[in-house]
Design an enzyme around this catalytic site. Sequence first.
Site, PDB file in Angstrom:
ATOM      1  N   THR A  61       1.291  -1.237  -0.257  1.00  0.00           N
ATOM      2  CA  THR A  61       0.212  -0.270  -0.124  1.00  0.00           C
ATOM      3  C   THR A  61       1.382   1.255  -0.125  1.00  0.00           C
ATOM      4  O   THR A  61       1.700   0.861   0.998  1.00  0.00           O
ATOM      5  CB  THR A  61      -0.910  -0.038   1.218  1.00  0.00           C
ATOM      6  OG1 THR A  61      -1.421  -1.128   1.088  1.00  0.00           O
ATOM      7  CG2 THR A  61      -1.271   1.235   1.608  1.00  0.00           C
ATOM      8  N   LYS A 118      -7.267   1.573  -2.701  1.00  0.00           N
ATOM      9  CA  LYS A 118      -6.949   1.191  -1.549  1.00  0.00           C
ATOM     10  C   LYS A 118      -6.929   2.038  -0.804  1.00  0.00           C
ATOM     11  O   LYS A 118      -7.329   1.671   0.873  1.00  0.00           O
ATOM     12  CB  LYS A 118      -5.566   0.502  -1.159  1.00  0.00           C
ATOM     13  CG  LYS A 118      -4.796  -0.137  -0.092  1.00  0.00           C
ATOM     14  CD  LYS A 118      -5.963  -1.493   0.805  1.00  0.00           C
ATOM     15  CE  LYS A 118      -4.966  -1.771   1.554  1.00  0.00           C
ATOM     16  NZ  LYS A 118      -4.213  -1.950   1.556  1.00  0.00           N
ATOM     17  N   LYS A 168       0.459   5.022   8.619  1.00  0.00           N
ATOM     18  CA  LYS A 168       1.231   5.214   6.758  1.00  0.00           C
ATOM     19  C   LYS A 168       0.347   5.747   6.000  1.00  0.00           C
ATOM     20  O   LYS A 168       0.258   6.636   4.880  1.00  0.00           O
ATOM     21  CB  LYS A 168       2.360   4.682   6.659  1.00  0.00           C
ATOM     22  CG  LYS A 168       2.779   4.755   5.376  1.00  0.00           C
ATOM     23  CD  LYS A 168       1.661   4.045   4.496  1.00  0.00           C
ATOM     24  CE  LYS A 168       2.689   2.353   4.071  1.00  0.00           C
ATOM     25  NZ  LYS A 168       1.988   1.266   3.514  1.00  0.00           N
TER      26      LYS A 168
END
Length: 324
Positions: A133, A208, A276
């Site tokens: 990701t 995502k 993150k």
Amino acid sequence: MNDCIRFIGVKVWGDVKSLLMGVRPFIRILAIRRRMTKPVVGFIGTGVMGKSMAGHILAAGYPLVVYNRTKEKANELLKNGAKWANSPKELVKQADIVFTIVGMPSDVEEVYLSENGLIENGRSGQIFIDMTTSKPSLAVHIYQTAQSKGIHTLDAPVSGGDIGARNGTLAIMVGGDKEIFDRVQDLLNVLGNNIVYQGKAGSGQHTKMCNQIAIATNMIGVCESLIYAKKAGLDPEMVLKSISTGAAGSWSLSHLAPRILKEDFEPGFYIKHFIKDMKIALEEAEKMNLSLPGLSLAKQMYEELSAKGEESSGTQALIKYWAE
């Protein structure tokens, strides 16, 4: 008469046995040839999820070359027949298709764009699939850089955590050229059961982000419902039986809430990696002049936990935010 029949039976079985013994070498040769017709797959990143994913590829009969910064994490794969490469540079020279699933966008940059990385040392016609990701803009940059060398790339982040990786049931969201997606779909089917082509390069990463946005506030709801149940004097396990299959049902409620009740905070997905992801989503939202207050709140809560030493716990450790 019976003795005669027994004699004939023994002789026939002996002939069949000899025939089978003679055929076995040819069967082995055919198996080797079938294996040789499959592309050599490289896999970079054999951590919590990557180890299981690479294992499925190996089990499906693909020749596999692996690299990880910590070699010990690849030991099981090596015992099962995978080959070891000492660097991405060494790996890419042996593979036709390379998967990567690493930690941070900076790791993706190093693996793909450094002097010893995949693109610099790759060759025309190879296919690289990044399942980390990461930033949509980085996925586009990698795609364009690789394209200049005749190399194809897909951004294909996944969802489903360690459970989905172990079971081969990941959701995989893919961006890049449709033709390349079609060429590797059989290989992706080894890893997941919900594989959707989303569009041009970067589309997989944007999808995502949608996934992570939905999960972020959902985890707050899961934790708050369990805290409420406890305060109300209810049995949380019985509460889950009622609400998991109703309108409140979600993957997090079904898979992570039971872990919370068992006080199992081992990472299916690290808090530090989730932070993150939320940062990336908020950065992308800001570029679109989009306010996401729910996501901002979730990020703040997880950052507070991380500051208390929970950065390597699983995302279900959010329940500790309410610790008395």
